[in-house]
Design a protein around this motif. Structure first.
Motif, mmCIF file in Angstrom:
data_model
loop_
_atom_site.group_PDB
_atom_site.id
_atom_site.type_symbol
_atom_site.label_atom_id
_atom_site.label_comp_id
_atom_site.label_asym_id
_atom_site.label_seq_id
_atom_site.Cartn_x
_atom_site.Cartn_y
_atom_site.Cartn_z
ATOM 1 N N LEU A 197 0.815 -1.221 0.000
ATOM 2 C CA LEU A 197 0.000 0.000 0.000
ATOM 3 C C LEU A 197 0.846 1.269 0.000
ATOM 4 N N THR A 198 2.005 1.213 0.658
ATOM 5 C CA THR A 198 2.838 2.415 0.793
ATOM 6 C C THR A 198 4.012 2.448 -0.187
ATOM 7 N N MET A 199 4.119 1.450 -1.027
ATOM 8 C CA MET A 199 5.239 1.361 -1.963
ATOM 9 C C MET A 199 5.248 2.548 -2.931
ATOM 10 N N PRO A 200 6.409 3.122 -3.221
ATOM 11 C CA PRO A 200 6.478 4.220 -4.189
ATOM 12 C C PRO A 200 5.927 3.797 -5.549
ATOM 13 N N VAL A 201 5.355 4.744 -6.243
ATOM 14 C CA VAL A 201 4.798 4.459 -7.570
ATOM 15 C C VAL A 201 5.895 3.970 -8.507
ATOM 16 N N SER A 202 7.081 4.553 -8.366
ATOM 17 C CA SER A 202 8.215 4.157 -9.196
ATOM 18 C C SER A 202 9.499 4.212 -8.378
ATOM 19 N N PHE A 203 10.385 3.272 -8.655
ATOM 20 C CA PHE A 203 11.691 3.249 -7.999
ATOM 21 C C PHE A 203 12.771 3.845 -8.905
ATOM 22 N N ALA A 204 12.346 4.399 -10.025
ATOM 23 C CA ALA A 204 13.303 4.897 -11.019
ATOM 24 C C ALA A 204 14.192 5.999 -10.460
ATOM 25 N N GLY A 205 13.627 6.854 -9.609
ATOM 26 C CA GLY A 205 14.407 7.980 -9.100
ATOM 27 C C GLY A 205 15.145 7.689 -7.808
ATOM 28 N N ILE A 206 15.032 6.473 -7.301
ATOM 29 C CA ILE A 206 15.699 6.116 -6.048
ATOM 30 C C ILE A 206 17.174 5.860 -6.311
ATOM 31 N N GLU A 207 18.031 6.573 -5.607
ATOM 32 C CA GLU A 207 19.472 6.466 -5.842
ATOM 33 C C GLU A 207 20.071 5.282 -5.069
ATOM 34 N N PRO A 208 21.241 4.786 -5.518
ATOM 35 C CA PRO A 208 21.880 3.620 -4.896
ATOM 36 C C PRO A 208 22.074 3.705 -3.382
ATOM 37 N N PRO A 209 22.477 4.863 -2.799
ATOM 38 C CA PRO A 209 22.654 4.890 -1.338
ATOM 39 C C PRO A 209 21.378 4.533 -0.574
ATOM 40 N N ALA A 210 20.222 4.998 -1.048
ATOM 41 C CA ALA A 210 18.965 4.678 -0.379
ATOM 42 C C ALA A 210 18.637 3.193 -0.524
ATOM 43 N N ILE A 211 18.914 2.628 -1.694
ATOM 44 C CA ILE A 211 18.690 1.197 -1.923
ATOM 45 C C ILE A 211 19.605 0.382 -1.004
ATOM 46 N N PHE A 212 20.853 0.820 -0.881
ATOM 47 C CA PHE A 212 21.795 0.139 0.003
ATOM 48 C C PHE A 212 21.309 0.196 1.447
ATOM 49 N N GLY A 213 20.813 1.370 1.868
ATOM 50 C CA GLY A 213 20.307 1.519 3.224
ATOM 51 C C GLY A 213 19.162 0.563 3.503
ATOM 52 N N LEU A 214 18.228 0.459 2.551
ATOM 53 C CA LEU A 214 17.098 -0.459 2.692
ATOM 54 C C LEU A 214 17.586 -1.905 2.755
ATOM 55 N N ALA A 215 18.529 -2.260 1.903
ATOM 56 C CA ALA A 215 19.046 -3.628 1.883
ATOM 57 C C ALA A 215 19.743 -3.973 3.201
ATOM 58 N N TYR A 216 20.517 -3.031 3.726
ATOM 59 C CA TYR A 216 21.254 -3.303 4.966
ATOM 60 C C TYR A 216 20.309 -3.518 6.137
ATOM 61 N N VAL A 217 19.355 -2.600 6.310
ATOM 62 C CA VAL A 217 18.461 -2.731 7.466
ATOM 63 C C VAL A 217 17.540 -3.939 7.328
ATOM 64 N N SER A 218 17.267 -4.369 6.109
ATOM 65 C CA SER A 218 16.399 -5.526 5.898
ATOM 66 C C SER A 218 17.130 -6.833 6.201
ATOM 67 N N LEU A 219 18.344 -6.955 5.711
ATOM 68 C CA LEU A 219 19.085 -8.203 5.835
ATOM 69 C C LEU A 219 19.880 -8.292 7.134
ATOM 70 N N PHE A 220 20.665 -7.265 7.420
ATOM 71 C CA PHE A 220 21.559 -7.323 8.575
ATOM 72 C C PHE A 220 20.888 -6.850 9.869
ATOM 73 N N SER A 221 20.266 -5.657 9.832
ATOM 74 C CA SER A 221 19.675 -5.113 11.055
ATOM 75 C C SER A 221 18.459 -5.900 11.517
ATOM 76 N N MET A 222 17.693 -6.434 10.573
ATOM 77 C CA MET A 222 16.423 -7.055 10.900
ATOM 78 C C MET A 222 16.520 -8.555 11.099
ATOM 79 N N LEU A 223 17.577 -9.193 10.597
ATOM 80 C CA LEU A 223 17.642 -10.655 10.676
ATOM 81 C C LEU A 223 18.996 -11.152 11.184
#
Length: 287
Positions: A197-223
């Motif tokens: 429901l809250t997902m951005p309409v497009s990920f086209a404008g999302i820059e690599p640092p933000a993607i890296f941040g999401l990946a880190y907190v999802s994989l390392f911080s959360m699990l």
């Protein structure tokens, strides 16, 4: 290696991994909405945890364990990630990291309430001293820095301490990685729905640092971090190993300075060194 030493080693690995959480969250919230970031990281980690539980054919937790797992989920899957993401819209990660120095005493208090531990009086003196130094620093910075950000960080610390203590207690019987995995799986249905429901309409404008941040907190911080952390708490004691969190600001401030190029003041470093000294005193009287 004896059980207590193994507990401190696992706890230290968990702390090192968690040290990257706030800087990574700061990177992510620059482009992701805090609510989406919270539910997305829980969804990604929950799907991975579900696959791990099915692959290793783990038995379902008992009804009694489900209540504790829901408390863990409230504290570390939803509460802490959401509150810190909201706080980081108002304060820098370097400023928020100093609040992590309050986590050991919060964890120890809930370790007594929920885990039945009984540290010595001297333990509380050292723990409260470290927490007082952190609180004094935050007040000195000013509530002018951001009262909203500071309040959100304080609430995050309280609810995280509860999640840590509850998970540490449950890990004694259920296992460290199983606790965080089942907590994530129980949270998965609502987290997945909210993520869609809250997902951005497009990920086209999302820059690599933000993607890296999401990946880190999802994989390392959360699990991954929790696999080591809960195992450490169950082996070495919630109150004792929980004091290792006083080292987390030291690692995290270095990351904030090197990765995010945020200013790290002499006051931040001074308070961090002081609370690190407190951990050695608290550790001695934890049992």
């Amino acid at each position: 290696m004896d059980r207590e030493t193994a507990g401190w080693l696992n706890g230290m690995i968990g702390v090192v991994i968690f040290s990257g959480s706030l800087p990574a969250t700061r990177l992510a919230v620059m482009q992701f909405d805090p609510v989406f970031l919270t539910v997305a990281r829980a969804t990604i980690a929950g799907l991975l945890a579900l696959g791990l539980l099915l692959l290793l054919r783990q038995k379902w937790p008992s009804p009694r364990d489900v209540v504790s797992l829901l408390i863990v989920a409230l504290g570390v899957v939803v509460g802490f990630p959401l509150l810190t993401a909201l706080a980081l819209q108002h304060v820098t990660s370097a400023h928020s990291i100093v609040f992590i120095g309050l986590l050991p005493v919060a964890t120890a208090i809930f370790g007594v309430i929920r885990g039945g531990e009984r540290p010595k009086a001297a333990f509380w003196i050292f723990s409260l001293l470290g927490s007082t130094l952190v609180a004094a620093y935050a007040l000195a910075q000013g509530l002018s820095a951001s009262p909203v950000g500071d309040l959100l960080m304080l609430l995050a610390i309280v609810i995280c301490g509860l999640g840590y203590a509850e998970g540490g207690k449950l890990s004694r019987t259920l296992g460290g990685w199983q606790v965080i995995s089942w907590a994530l799986v129980l949270s998965l249905p609502p987290m997945l729905c909210l993520a869609l429901l809250t997902m951005p309409v497009s990920f086209a404008g999302i820059e690599p640092p933000a993607i890296f941040g999401l990946a880190y907190v999802s994989l390392f911080s959360m699990l991954i971090g929790f696999i080591f952390w809960y195992r450490g708490l169950s082996q070495g004691g919630i109150a004792a190993v929980g004091q290792l969190q006083l080292l987390q600001p030291f690692f995290a401030l270095a990351l904030a300075a090197t990765v995010l190029h945020e200013p790290v003041t002499a006051g931040m470093l001074g308070i961090t060194v002081c609370v690190i000294l407190c951990v050695f005193g608290a550790r001695r009287f934890a049992r």
